[in-house]
Design a protein around this motif. Structure first.
Motif, PDB file in Angstrom:
ATOM      1  N   SER A 137       0.848  -1.205   0.000  1.00 19.44           N
ATOM      2  CA  SER A 137       0.000   0.000   0.000  1.00 19.44           C
ATOM      3  C   SER A 137       0.876   1.244   0.000  1.00 19.44           C
ATOM      4  O   SER A 137       2.047   1.201   0.374  1.00 19.44           O
ATOM      5  CB  SER A 137      -0.948  -0.003   1.209  1.00 19.44           C
ATOM      6  N   PHE A 138       0.272   2.362  -0.405  1.00 17.39           N
ATOM      7  CA  PHE A 138       1.028   3.601  -0.561  1.00 17.39           C
ATOM      8  C   PHE A 138       0.121   4.788  -0.277  1.00 17.39           C
ATOM      9  O   PHE A 138      -1.110   4.684  -0.282  1.00 17.39           O
ATOM     10  CB  PHE A 138       1.583   3.717  -1.983  1.00 17.39           C
ATOM     11  N   GLU A 139       0.740   5.927  -0.030  1.00 13.07           N
ATOM     12  CA  GLU A 139       0.010   7.150   0.241  1.00 13.07           C
ATOM     13  C   GLU A 139       0.031   8.042  -0.999  1.00 13.07           C
ATOM     14  O   GLU A 139       1.055   8.163  -1.667  1.00 13.07           O
ATOM     15  CB  GLU A 139       0.645   7.891   1.418  1.00 13.07           C
ATOM     16  N   CYS A 140      -1.107   8.646  -1.295  1.00 15.55           N
ATOM     17  CA  CYS A 140      -1.186   9.563  -2.432  1.00 15.55           C
ATOM     18  C   CYS A 140      -0.997  10.996  -1.952  1.00 15.55           C
ATOM     19  O   CYS A 140      -0.700  11.239  -0.783  1.00 15.55           O
ATOM     20  CB  CYS A 140      -2.530   9.400  -3.151  1.00 15.55           C
ATOM     21  N   GLY A 141      -1.198  11.956  -2.839  1.00 16.91           N
ATOM     22  CA  GLY A 141      -0.996  13.359  -2.486  1.00 16.91           C
ATOM     23  C   GLY A 141      -2.118  13.964  -1.674  1.00 16.91           C
ATOM     24  O   GLY A 141      -1.972  15.072  -1.148  1.00 16.91           O
ATOM     25  N   VAL A 142      -3.236  13.247  -1.546  1.00 14.62           N
ATOM     26  CA  VAL A 142      -4.355  13.739  -0.735  1.00 14.62           C
ATOM     27  C   VAL A 142      -4.136  13.266   0.697  1.00 14.62           C
ATOM     28  O   VAL A 142      -4.299  12.086   1.009  1.00 14.62           O
ATOM     29  CB  VAL A 142      -5.711  13.220  -1.265  1.00 14.62           C
ATOM     30  N   GLN A 143      -3.738  14.168   1.552  1.00 18.41           N
ATOM     31  CA  GLN A 143      -3.424  13.799   2.934  1.00 18.41           C
ATOM     32  C   GLN A 143      -4.191  14.686   3.911  1.00 18.41           C
ATOM     33  O   GLN A 143      -4.354  15.886   3.658  1.00 18.41           O
ATOM     34  CB  GLN A 143      -1.911  13.916   3.165  1.00 18.41           C
ATOM     35  N   PRO A 144      -4.689  14.120   5.030  1.00 14.88           N
ATOM     36  CA  PRO A 144      -4.562  12.713   5.404  1.00 14.88           C
ATOM     37  C   PRO A 144      -5.684  11.866   4.807  1.00 14.88           C
ATOM     38  O   PRO A 144      -6.838  11.975   5.203  1.00 14.88           O
ATOM     39  CB  PRO A 144      -4.665  12.745   6.924  1.00 14.88           C
ATOM     40  N   GLY A 145      -5.359  11.054   3.835  1.00  8.98           N
ATOM     41  CA  GLY A 145      -6.372  10.196   3.219  1.00  8.98           C
ATOM     42  C   GLY A 145      -6.148   8.725   3.469  1.00  8.98           C
ATOM     43  O   GLY A 145      -6.932   7.885   3.042  1.00  8.98           O
ATOM     44  N   GLY A 146      -5.059   8.396   4.176  1.00  5.30           N
ATOM     45  CA  GLY A 146      -4.742   6.989   4.412  1.00  5.30           C
ATOM     46  C   GLY A 146      -3.895   6.429   3.287  1.00  5.30           C
ATOM     47  O   GLY A 146      -3.434   7.158   2.394  1.00  5.30           O
ATOM     48  N   THR A 147      -3.677   5.125   3.315  1.00  3.68           N
ATOM     49  CA  THR A 147      -2.874   4.468   2.290  1.00  3.68           C
ATOM     50  C   THR A 147      -3.756   3.595   1.411  1.00  3.68           C
ATOM     51  O   THR A 147      -4.700   2.972   1.867  1.00  3.68           O
ATOM     52  CB  THR A 147      -1.758   3.608   2.923  1.00  3.68           C
ATOM     53  N   HIS A 148      -3.421   3.571   0.115  1.00  2.72           N
ATOM     54  CA  HIS A 148      -4.177   2.803  -0.874  1.00  2.72           C
ATOM     55  C   HIS A 148      -3.591   1.399  -1.016  1.00  2.72           C
ATOM     56  O   HIS A 148      -2.383   1.244  -1.213  1.00  2.72           O
ATOM     57  CB  HIS A 148      -4.093   3.478  -2.246  1.00  2.72           C
TER      58      HIS A 148
END
Length: 336
Positions: free
Chosen positions: A157-168
């Motif tokens: 999983s990874f984090e995108c540029g929308v924070q804090p949105g969690g990890t995908h």
């Protein structure tokens, strides 16, 4: 192999196809952080047998980005090399990102001389701890991105540029279940449970319904970035085996770190739980940055008291009394 943090390191062989798969997974991690073929990625990693950021190098190769190895150098040398080659992305543990900033401050090195736009982290919690993430972003003037995975499983999983949105979750490469650790039954969306992973594409080392020990909370709502994949709110929230009960209170290391990192005066810390005269005690040892007021330890104790409902003993240690870490940090000790 695994890092060996909690036991004997596990040896994990990979085939060529498996290594290409690792690279695809890390390609998602790097792309989520906005990394492109025009970036110069600095790997502040020792490149031993621990898989760590090895797979990130394959991800960088597949993206076509320039990979700069930072093994075999001390912290000042790494800072100089990052400046000299114009590194735009830093890959390291959250702990080591803060350590590099500490070294820069102590040696008078100007971090703004490095054109850093993003830091990508792995190997330990921290980048998903709000106050730690905020401190990394402040000292580096760059966006901080989390990622999660394991040697046995892969980078899942990874984090995108929308924070804090969690990890995908990388759903093209993994199947995830979130189960109640006590019953083994699936938890409802929004509830905490243990992450159970099946990987797809790593035929030389397939993992089927592997209990990771990581605690997550899932959401299926579409992210503002446009991705519709399963997300873990807040990333990895902790580990099932990390929790320790002190005076009837369940204590998670990440929760304590989130409080401590809010104090800009703290450079490093260590937490020890033991038993004194049949009573649980938590000792918090802190190293403060140069010029900090030692009396801040009283404010630290009060803040922890308010969060934990008991008052830990906070000790101010002299500079460089605590160990520094390049890979996984070990700051939480239970000795009772």
């Amino acid at each position: 192999q695994t890092s060996g943090t909690t036991g004997v390191p596990l040896k994990v062989p990979d085939t060529e196809a498996g290594w290409q798969w690792w690279g695809r997974c890390w390609g998602h991690v790097l792309a989520g952080a906005g990394v492109t073929r025009n970036d110069r990625i600095f790997m502040a990693f020792s490149f031993g047998p621990f898989v760590g950021f090895w797979a990130a190098t394959e991800g960088a190769r597949q993206l076509g980005a320039l990979m700069i190895p930072g093994g075999g150098r001390d912290s000042p040398q790494r800072l100089e090399l990052m400046r000299d080659v114009g590194a735009s992305v830093l890959c390291c543990t959250p702990t080591y990102a803060l350590r590099l900033a500490e070294v820069a401050r102590e040696t008078g090195f100007d971090l703004s001389s490095i054109p850093m736009k993003a830091t990508v982290h792995a190997c330990e919690p921290g980048a998903n701890v709000p106050s730690t993430k905020a401190r990394i972003e402040d000292v580096w003037s760059a966006k901080c991105f989390d990622h999660a995975g394991a040697t046995e499983v892969g980078a899942h999983s990874f984090e995108c540029g929308v924070q804090p949105g969690g990890t995908h979750l990388i759903e093209s490469e993994f199947i995830a279940e979130v189960l109640d650790p006590a019953t083994g039954q699936p938890v409802a969306e929004g509830e905490r449970g243990e992450l159970v992973i099946t990987n797809l594409g790593r035929w030389g080392f397939p993992i089927i319904r592997y209990k990771t020990g990581d605690i997550v909370r899932i959401t299926t709502q579409r992210c503002d970035c446009g991705r519709s994949s399963l997300r873990f709110e807040g990333g990895i929230l902790g580990r099932a085996d990390d929790m320790v009960t002190v005076r009837g209170v369940n204590v998670f290391p990440a929760g304590v770190e989130n409080i401590l990192r809010k104090f800009a005066e703290i450079d490093e810390f260590r937490i020890t739980v033991n038993k004194v005269r049949l009573m649980d005690e938590m000792d918090v040892e802190v190293e403060l940055c140069e010029g900090a007021d030692p009396n801040v330890v009283h404010a630290i104790a009060e803040r922890l008291d308010a969060m934990l409902s008991f008052r830990p003993r906070v000790h101010h240690l002299p500079r460089n009394a605590l160990p520094r870490f390049e890979l996984k940090a070990k700051r939480f000790h239970v000795q009772r």
